[in-house]
Design an enzyme around this catalytic site. Sequence first.
Site, PDB file in Angstrom:
ATOM      1  N   LYS A  60       3.117  44.618  29.150  1.00  0.00           N
ATOM      2  CA  LYS A  60       3.808  43.634  28.377  1.00  0.00           C
ATOM      3  C   LYS A  60       5.112  44.312  28.314  1.00  0.00           C
ATOM      4  O   LYS A  60       5.061  45.653  27.810  1.00  0.00           O
ATOM      5  CB  LYS A  60       3.201  43.288  27.005  1.00  0.00           C
ATOM      6  CG  LYS A  60       3.703  41.976  26.377  1.00  0.00           C
ATOM      7  CD  LYS A  60       2.798  41.452  25.335  1.00  0.00           C
ATOM      8  CE  LYS A  60       3.222  40.300  24.619  1.00  0.00           C
ATOM      9  NZ  LYS A  60       2.505  40.081  23.233  1.00  0.00           N
TER      10      LYS A  60
HETATM   11  O1  G3P Z   1       2.128  38.093  20.425  1.00  0.00           O
HETATM   12  C1  G3P Z   1       3.329  37.383  20.478  1.00  0.00           C
HETATM   13  C2  G3P Z   1       3.318  36.289  19.544  1.00  0.00           C
HETATM   14  O2  G3P Z   1       2.466  35.462  19.907  1.00  0.00           O
HETATM   15  C3  G3P Z   1       3.572  36.721  18.021  1.00  0.00           C
HETATM   16  O3  G3P Z   1       3.577  35.573  17.170  1.00  0.00           O
HETATM   17  O4  G3P Z   1       3.273  34.563  14.796  1.00  0.00           O
HETATM   18  O5  G3P Z   1       4.132  37.040  15.239  1.00  0.00           O
HETATM   19  O6  G3P Z   1       5.555  35.214  15.752  1.00  0.00           O
HETATM   20  P1  G3P Z   1       3.935  35.601  15.851  1.00  0.00           P
END
Ligand code: G3P
Length: 217
Positions: free
Chosen positions: A83
């Site tokens: 990633k």
């Molecule tokens: O892993 C990336 C993403 O899914 C993060 O989500 O909820 O922290 O915006 P969030």
Amino acid sequence: MQLFLDTPDVALIKDLAATGLVDGITTNPSLIAKAGRNFLEVIGEICAVIDGPVSAEVAAMDTAGMLDEGRKLASIAPNVVVKVPLTRDGLIATREFAAEGIATNVTLCFSAAQALLAAKAGASYISPFIGRLDDVGAEGMDLIVEIRAIYDNYDFDTEILAASIRTPGHVTQAALCGADCATIPPDVFNALFKHPLTERGLDQFMADWAKTGQSIL
Ligand code: G3P
């Protein structure tokens, strides 16, 4: 549509993988910090449980550092996906990873223009952050629609991985908009199984079945 779990929690991953419905895993530095465990060990444990893609994020900000870290992460297991942040350095690293046959997930995508560049760099996955766009008053799902149109216009192979999913509705909308995958927090994944009418209907069926006094076996 492929459904990924957005967590490094191995116990939760094993529990949901038992359903046969989990196609892959994503992690990020914030989730790893929250888990409080050794990053490389956790990724190894996840790859022992999950055959599908397992995203592990680099921490370097420069291309050379990303390449060193990414090659190390990719050496953990053949299903590791490196990633990489959607920055100029990240996309240069993405192009090199593609040349080396290392799969990449380009993360922190907030515009269709960024997604176009990631595809041209040879990203395996692009991760548009739906919930974080909603958080700032934008319509996160519009980004999935735009990326889908652009990738279809030019036959890009990069898969659209809807990320920052917050609700079951986000999963439904991402599927309707043509996202290839969605990465879902475990609590939201568990909520996908449920509907109040399913529970109410099952209660009624079971109450009526008990009245028959019969047994199937
Ligand atoms: O892993 C990336 C993403 O899914 C993060 O989500 O909820 O922290 O915006 P969030």
